[in-house]
Enzyme design. Structure first.
Site, PDB file in Angstrom:
ATOM      1  N   ARG A  67     -16.748 -11.960  -1.423  1.00 23.62           N
ATOM      2  CA  ARG A  67     -16.156 -11.366  -0.229  1.00 23.62           C
ATOM      3  C   ARG A  67     -16.318  -9.851  -0.287  1.00 23.62           C
ATOM      4  O   ARG A  67     -16.043  -9.233  -1.313  1.00 23.62           O
ATOM      5  CB  ARG A  67     -14.665 -11.718  -0.150  1.00 23.62           C
ATOM      6  CG  ARG A  67     -13.890 -11.007   0.966  1.00 23.62           C
ATOM      7  CD  ARG A  67     -12.423 -11.414   0.889  1.00 23.62           C
ATOM      8  NE  ARG A  67     -11.634 -10.896   1.996  1.00 23.62           N
ATOM      9  CZ  ARG A  67     -10.861  -9.810   1.920  1.00 23.62           C
ATOM     10  NH1 ARG A  67     -10.798  -9.118   0.803  1.00 23.62           N
ATOM     11  NH2 ARG A  67     -10.155  -9.422   2.967  1.00 23.62           N
ATOM     12  N   ASP A  84       0.838  -1.200   0.000  1.00 29.98           N
ATOM     13  CA  ASP A  84       0.000   0.000   0.000  1.00 29.98           C
ATOM     14  C   ASP A  84       0.871   1.247   0.000  1.00 29.98           C
ATOM     15  O   ASP A  84       1.933   1.276   0.627  1.00 29.98           O
ATOM     16  CB  ASP A  84      -0.911   0.016   1.232  1.00 29.98           C
ATOM     17  CG  ASP A  84      -2.000  -1.045   1.169  1.00 29.98           C
ATOM     18  OD1 ASP A  84      -2.199  -1.619   0.080  1.00 29.98           O
ATOM     19  OD2 ASP A  84      -2.648  -1.298   2.196  1.00 29.98           O
ATOM     20  N   HIS A 123       1.112  -7.990   0.018  1.00 31.00           N
ATOM     21  CA  HIS A 123      -0.081  -8.782   0.307  1.00 31.00           C
ATOM     22  C   HIS A 123      -0.955  -8.855  -0.934  1.00 31.00           C
ATOM     23  O   HIS A 123      -0.759  -8.113  -1.892  1.00 31.00           O
ATOM     24  CB  HIS A 123      -0.855  -8.202   1.497  1.00 31.00           C
ATOM     25  CG  HIS A 123      -1.251  -6.764   1.330  1.00 31.00           C
ATOM     26  ND1 HIS A 123      -0.344  -5.724   1.453  1.00 31.00           N
ATOM     27  CD2 HIS A 123      -2.446  -6.179   1.044  1.00 31.00           C
ATOM     28  CE1 HIS A 123      -0.963  -4.571   1.253  1.00 31.00           C
ATOM     29  NE2 HIS A 123      -2.237  -4.818   0.992  1.00 31.00           N
TER      30      HIS A 123
END
Length: 332
Positions: A282, A219, A273
């Site tokens: 989801r 990020d 990630h």
């Protein structure tokens, strides 16, 4: 996706056959996935221990936050309204989700035009999202007959933002003190006015852990705070393997971003990630907070740069070479 109303999905997701999608599946030779245990560090917000939170950020770059003070009912309501928004017809979402929010699909923040190129083959990550500029929520027009839930969506987000800003500021101050960061830089290094929310719907996949809903990345934020449902799919890359971060009710996942890694002189880790599609859809709600655009980040590991310069370089790399290079562009 059999048995489901497909009108809410981006047309490309509906038109693409299983055989075509398999081209973009993760190969069997990729690093192994560990999902039968969860060694993930847990931090109690009400009993913040400097040593524990520092170790979690150095070793993992992520931690699970408990006792964070966000009402379960608020999270549940936001999840429910988000599901209703995503279930709207694709054309309605494109037309009605306007400034200060926007609708997207694929991964446009990470890849050019949302398209991933893998060994010469183009594929689109099967995720769609709603991007919200929290500082501009007051300018959001009221919902019309097509999207009546927009009013409640705005109200929920306004309340949610207050909780997220509180958590981000408190956690940042604890982490700043842990590495003796200059307190005079604190205000420009974390600007609550930059806060945004991205709400994602990851589509189901007949082969769990085979298709990426979100490509592997770090990020660009200072902090990212994730509120995920019970489906799972988030994985962190550590010790040459992917470790599945299991969803636990009423907990949050806090992620160190690139900006905080630089601010901490690499003591904290902006960890790679990804999200893998599962057999069920989801929903995840992620809050991101950044430095002020023009605030200069000083570091012993990197040349001085502003977040605005960092983002400009990321966008340039995405357009020219197709990937985010990130902090390496600024390393001394």
């Amino acid at each position: 996706m059999s048995g489901q109303d497909l009108s809410s999905y981006p047309p490309l997701f509906v038109q693409t056959s299983d055989s075509e999608r398999s081209v973009g599946l993760v190969s069997d030779s990729s690093p192994p996935i560990v999902d039968d245990w969860d060694p993930f560090p847990i931090i109690d917000f009400l009993k913040l221990n400097p040593e524990e939170i520092g170790k979690a950020c150095r070793d993992w770059g992520m931690f699970r936050l408990v006792n964070h003070g966000i009402p379960e009912e608020l999270s549940a309501q936001l999840q429910e309204v988000s599901k209703k928004l995503f279930s709207l017809p694709f054309e309605t979402k494109q037309a009605q989700l306007q400034s200060p929010m926007s609708y997207f699909w694929g991964t446009p923040a990470l890849t050019p035009n949302g398209v991933v190129v893998n060994q010469g083959v183009q594929k689109v990550n099967r995720v769609e999202g709603i991007f919200v500029l929290l500082s501009q929520l007051s300018q959001m027009p009221p919902g019309d007959d097509d999207v009546p839930m927009l009013n409640s969506f705005r109200n929920l987000l306004e309340e949610y933002e207050k909780h997220m800003a509180r958590l981000a500021r408190f956690l940042f101050e604890a982490l700043r003190k842990n590495v003796d960061m200059d307190p005079n830089s604190s205000q420009s290094y974390l600007s609550e006015a930059t806060g945004v929310v991205r709400i994602y719907r990851y589509l189901q996949c007949s082969e769990p852990n085979k298709a990426e809903g979100m490509v592997a990345h770090t990020d660009s934020s200072v902090l990212s705070i994730l509120n995920q449902d019970e489906v799972g799919g988030l994985q962190i890359f550590k010790d040459d393997k992917w470790i599945e971060i299991k969803p636990i009710t009423n907990t949050l996942i806090v992620n160190i971003g690139d900006m905080l890694q630089a601010m901490s002189n690499d003591e904290y880790k902006s960890v790679e990630h990804r999200v893998m599609n599962k057999r069920a859809e989801r929903i995840s709600i992620c809050y991101f907070v950044f430095p002020e655009d023009e605030g200069v980040i000083q570091s012993t590991k990197y040349k001085p740069f502003t977040y605005k310069e960092f983002q400009a370089q990321v966008q340039k790399d995405l357009k020219t070479i197709g990937i985010k290079v990130g902090l390496q562009r600024f390393r001394l």
